[in-house]
Design a protein around this motif. Structure first.
Motif, PDB file in Angstrom:
ATOM      1  N   ALA A 127       0.815  -1.217   0.000  1.00 60.08           N
ATOM      2  CA  ALA A 127       0.000   0.000   0.000  1.00 60.08           C
ATOM      3  C   ALA A 127       0.846   1.263   0.000  1.00 60.08           C
ATOM      4  CB  ALA A 127      -0.932   0.000   1.211  1.00 60.08           C
ATOM      5  N   THR A 128       2.117   1.156   0.372  1.00 61.26           N
ATOM      6  CA  THR A 128       3.003   2.318   0.405  1.00 61.26           C
ATOM      7  C   THR A 128       3.850   2.413  -0.861  1.00 61.26           C
ATOM      8  OG1 THR A 128       4.787   1.098   1.523  1.00 61.26           O
ATOM      9  CG2 THR A 128       3.145   2.159   2.914  1.00 61.26           C
ATOM     10  N   THR A 129       3.497   1.632  -1.857  1.00 57.71           N
ATOM     11  CA  THR A 129       4.313   1.510  -3.056  1.00 57.71           C
ATOM     12  C   THR A 129       4.413   2.807  -3.842  1.00 57.71           C
ATOM     13  OG1 THR A 129       4.651   0.157  -5.036  1.00 57.71           O
ATOM     14  CG2 THR A 129       2.419   0.835  -4.578  1.00 57.71           C
ATOM     15  N   PHE A 130       5.410   2.878  -4.708  1.00 59.53           N
ATOM     16  CA  PHE A 130       5.473   3.966  -5.671  1.00 59.53           C
ATOM     17  C   PHE A 130       4.171   3.950  -6.465  1.00 59.53           C
ATOM     18  CE2 PHE A 130       6.800   5.989  -9.665  1.00 59.53           C
ATOM     19  CZ  PHE A 130       7.414   7.125  -9.160  1.00 59.53           C
ATOM     20  N   PRO A 131       3.533   5.102  -6.675  1.00 60.19           N
ATOM     21  CA  PRO A 131       2.183   5.108  -7.256  1.00 60.19           C
ATOM     22  C   PRO A 131       2.009   4.273  -8.511  1.00 60.19           C
ATOM     23  CG  PRO A 131       2.721   7.292  -6.462  1.00 60.19           C
ATOM     24  CD  PRO A 131       3.971   6.461  -6.289  1.00 60.19           C
ATOM     25  N   THR A 132       2.979   4.327  -9.438  1.00 60.07           N
ATOM     26  CA  THR A 132       2.829   3.572 -10.681  1.00 60.07           C
ATOM     27  C   THR A 132       2.597   2.091 -10.422  1.00 60.07           C
ATOM     28  OG1 THR A 132       4.018   5.067 -12.148  1.00 60.07           O
ATOM     29  CG2 THR A 132       4.080   2.750 -12.714  1.00 60.07           C
ATOM     30  N   ASP A 133       3.324   1.521  -9.451  1.00 55.27           N
ATOM     31  CA  ASP A 133       3.135   0.095  -9.164  1.00 55.27           C
ATOM     32  C   ASP A 133       1.692  -0.182  -8.763  1.00 55.27           C
ATOM     33  OD1 ASP A 133       5.843   0.030  -9.600  1.00 55.27           O
ATOM     34  OD2 ASP A 133       6.312  -1.163  -7.829  1.00 55.27           O
ATOM     35  N   GLY A 134       1.127   0.734  -7.982  1.00 57.23           N
ATOM     36  CA  GLY A 134      -0.268   0.565  -7.584  1.00 57.23           C
ATOM     37  C   GLY A 134      -1.213   0.674  -8.760  1.00 57.23           C
ATOM     38  N   TYR A 135      -0.965   1.636  -9.632  1.00 57.41           N
ATOM     39  CA  TYR A 135      -1.830   1.786 -10.807  1.00 57.41           C
ATOM     40  C   TYR A 135      -1.762   0.540 -11.687  1.00 57.41           C
ATOM     41  CZ  TYR A 135      -0.905   6.798  -9.739  1.00 57.41           C
ATOM     42  OH  TYR A 135      -0.737   8.010  -9.136  1.00 57.41           O
ATOM     43  N   ILE A 136      -0.546   0.064 -11.921  1.00 63.05           N
ATOM     44  CA  ILE A 136      -0.360  -1.114 -12.780  1.00 63.05           C
ATOM     45  C   ILE A 136      -0.995  -2.343 -12.142  1.00 63.05           C
ATOM     46  CG2 ILE A 136       1.344  -2.691 -13.744  1.00 63.05           C
ATOM     47  CD1 ILE A 136       1.259  -0.090 -15.266  1.00 63.05           C
ATOM     48  N   ALA A 137      -0.797  -2.507 -10.831  1.00 63.91           N
ATOM     49  CA  ALA A 137      -1.370  -3.672 -10.147  1.00 63.91           C
ATOM     50  C   ALA A 137      -2.890  -3.652 -10.237  1.00 63.91           C
ATOM     51  CB  ALA A 137      -0.911  -3.696  -8.695  1.00 63.91           C
ATOM     52  N   GLU A 138      -3.480  -2.467 -10.112  1.00 64.76           N
ATOM     53  CA  GLU A 138      -4.936  -2.369 -10.215  1.00 64.76           C
ATOM     54  C   GLU A 138      -5.404  -2.762 -11.613  1.00 64.76           C
ATOM     55  OE1 GLU A 138      -8.531   0.863  -9.360  1.00 64.76           O
ATOM     56  OE2 GLU A 138      -6.450   1.540  -9.489  1.00 64.76           O
ATOM     57  N   SER A 139      -4.687  -2.295 -12.637  1.00 63.26           N
ATOM     58  CA  SER A 139      -5.040  -2.656 -14.000  1.00 63.26           C
ATOM     59  C   SER A 139      -4.867  -4.161 -14.233  1.00 63.26           C
ATOM     60  CB  SER A 139      -4.176  -1.866 -14.982  1.00 63.26           C
ATOM     61  OG  SER A 139      -4.465  -2.227 -16.310  1.00 63.26           O
ATOM     62  N   ALA A 140      -3.768  -4.723 -13.694  1.00 61.04           N
ATOM     63  CA  ALA A 140      -3.528  -6.165 -13.839  1.00 61.04           C
ATOM     64  C   ALA A 140      -4.632  -6.962 -13.158  1.00 61.04           C
ATOM     65  CB  ALA A 140      -2.176  -6.526 -13.241  1.00 61.04           C
ATOM     66  N   ALA A 141      -5.112  -6.465 -12.021  1.00 62.32           N
ATOM     67  CA  ALA A 141      -6.194  -7.157 -11.317  1.00 62.32           C
ATOM     68  C   ALA A 141      -7.465  -7.153 -12.163  1.00 62.32           C
ATOM     69  CB  ALA A 141      -6.445  -6.490  -9.964  1.00 62.32           C
ATOM     70  N   ARG A 142      -7.780  -6.006 -12.762  1.00 58.65           N
ATOM     71  CA  ARG A 142      -8.975  -5.948 -13.617  1.00 58.65           C
ATOM     72  C   ARG A 142      -8.836  -6.885 -14.812  1.00 58.65           C
ATOM     73  NH1 ARG A 142      -8.306  -0.334 -13.247  1.00 58.65           N
ATOM     74  NH2 ARG A 142      -7.896  -0.208 -15.495  1.00 58.65           N
ATOM     75  N   LEU A 143      -7.657  -6.870 -15.413  1.00 62.60           N
ATOM     76  CA  LEU A 143      -7.426  -7.685 -16.608  1.00 62.60           C
ATOM     77  C   LEU A 143      -7.563  -9.173 -16.317  1.00 62.60           C
ATOM     78  CD1 LEU A 143      -6.421  -7.676 -19.625  1.00 62.60           C
ATOM     79  CD2 LEU A 143      -4.132  -7.986 -18.686  1.00 62.60           C
ATOM     80  N   THR A 144      -7.098  -9.596 -15.150  1.00 60.66           N
ATOM     81  CA  THR A 144      -7.099 -11.022 -14.815  1.00 60.66           C
ATOM     82  C   THR A 144      -8.310 -11.440 -13.980  1.00 60.66           C
ATOM     83  OG1 THR A 144      -5.736 -10.588 -12.848  1.00 60.66           O
ATOM     84  CG2 THR A 144      -4.579 -11.137 -14.903  1.00 60.66           C
ATOM     85  N   GLY A 145      -9.211 -10.508 -13.705  1.00 59.28           N
ATOM     86  CA  GLY A 145     -10.406 -10.830 -12.926  1.00 59.28           C
ATOM     87  C   GLY A 145     -10.119 -11.074 -11.468  1.00 59.28           C
TER      88      GLY A 145
END
Length: 406
Positions: A127-145
């Motif tokens: 949760a304290t990650t560099f913002p981009t990692d959080g944005y990418i992880a959120e997109s990856a979560a949506r992509l993979t369900g």
């Protein structure tokens, strides 16, 4: 201790520093204390000549022949093998190319695909990650369900379980400089049956990582900080050998095809690390990085870590002695096991203070609203630099009015 005493101590430490001669390899001026290598590393002096040769001869004269004759085609794996010992990896496990963000996306999606278990419907992220990692992880979560579960690294073990597919964790917190426990957190992720993805942007080139030793599954990192590859230099992707045959990139480009020049309609992944390639390599920045890595020849990562800790210890000691009481507070842990290679100071007047520091030749950076960040690159920062930076900081704090306290 007095200023003279701290200056004497700095001189003694510099005289005993086995890495002191490395500073001569960098384009640095004596009038500036550069403490922003955790954002952009300094230029190694020999890189411009190498890049001039790449442009004038390899591109200008050989042209298309350089893909083969100058080794352009194999650069992503060749340079990956040069980075490998700096992060504790064997050859053949790192490929260089694309940005950190793109590689985070590849790694997280591939991790979920490799787990291949629909019941594992969560991706845990720092949760304290560099913002981009959080944005990418959120997109990856949506992509993979999957569902994204943000937690602090200290709470990560408790958040893991039978629903966890993968965990994305930063090795060093970009704001505070806190070093997270890669061996124990990787083990916790594995105990839960998931895969561990590590972001090494603020640790590679500053401290031992031990990717192979600690069983990390996937890792990414940039090269323009402690590795001094230059602005926007390509990032890298590590895939553990045991996973390479199953690594299923969400970005299967022609460069990662088993037979790229067949131009086949169907995709067949290459073997090994080249599976992490996507499109045509960015040759100019990649070869600048390759040349920059020459400064690491003969350097022990253990020596880098020892000096990093000594530099940050000395800076904290000097700040404590010089700075006016109550004006700055360290956010960076004192414990060596929890510290990267930077010091972050909380300061209510941070924007004005950093501006004044830079004007006086002490270059750090600001993280709004109130964090002064100083990166200590052991290959070119000395102890006299540290003492001077703390002394100038104290002078600036004495001149910048303190913000009203509630």
């Amino acid at each position: 201790m007095s200023e003279a005493t701290f200056m004497d101590k700095a001189a003694e430490l510099d005289a005993a520093d086995e890495l002191a001669e490395r500073r001569k390899l960098f384009a640095l001026d004596d009038g500036t204390v550069y403490l922003d290598g955790n954002s952009l590393g300094a230029l190694p002096r020999h890189v411009p000549a190498r890049l001039a040769d790449v442009i004038s001869r390899e591109w200008g004269e050989l042209r298309i022949r350089s893909w083969e004759e100058s080794g352009w085609w194999t650069a992503p794996e060749r340079i990956g093998d040069r980075i490998a010992p700096l992060v504790g990896a064997a050859p053949g496990r790192i490929v260089v190319g694309d940005s950190t963000s793109v590689n985070v996306f590849k790694a997280v999606v591939a991790a979920v695909r490799m787990v291949a278990d629909d019941a594992r419907d969560e991706i845990v992220v720092d949760a304290t990650t560099f913002p981009t990692d959080g944005y990418i992880a959120e997109s990856a979560a949506r992509l993979t369900g999957r569902r994204l579960v943000p937690v602090s690294p200290t709470e990560l073990p408790a958040a893991l379980g039978p629903r966890t597919a993968a965990a994305l964790i930063n090795h060093v917190d970009f704001r505070t400089g806190r070093l997270h426990d890669l061996p124990s957190l990787t083990a916790a992720v594995h105990d839960a049956g998931a895969l561990a993805v590590w972001d090494l942007c603020h640790s590679a080139g500053a401290l031992p990582v031990g990717l192979d030793e600690h069983g990390v599954d996937l890792a990414v990192g940039c090269t323009y900080k402690y590795l001094n590859g230059g602005p926007g230099s390509p990032a890298y992707l590590y895939v553990a050998e045991r996973h390479q045959a199953r690594f299923d990139s969400p970005l299967p480009g022609w460069n990662s095809h088993a037979d790229p020049f067949a131009m086949a309609a169907g995709y067949t992944a290459a073997d090994g690390a080249p599976r992490g390639r996507v499109g045509t390599p960015d040759i100019l920045s990649m070869l600048a990085l390759e040349s920059a890595l020459d400064v690491w020849d003969g350097v022990r990562v253990a020596a880098v870590r020892a000096k990093s800790l000594a530099l940050t210890d000395f800076f904290l000691e000097c700040v404590e002695a010089y700075a006016p009481d109550g004006r700055v507070t360290s956010l960076t842990p004192r414990a060596h096991a929890e510290r990267g290679s930077q010091v972050a100071l909380s300061c209510a007047e941070a924007p004005a203070v950093m501006k004044a520091l830079i004007e006086r030749g002490v270059v750090g950076d600001l993280r709004r609203p109130d964090v002064l960040r100083f990166g200590f690159t052991p290959l070119y920062v000395g102890f006299a630099d540290v003492e001077r930076a703390a002394r100038v900081l104290a002078d600036v704090l004495a001149e910048v009015p303190a913000a009203p306290r509630d």
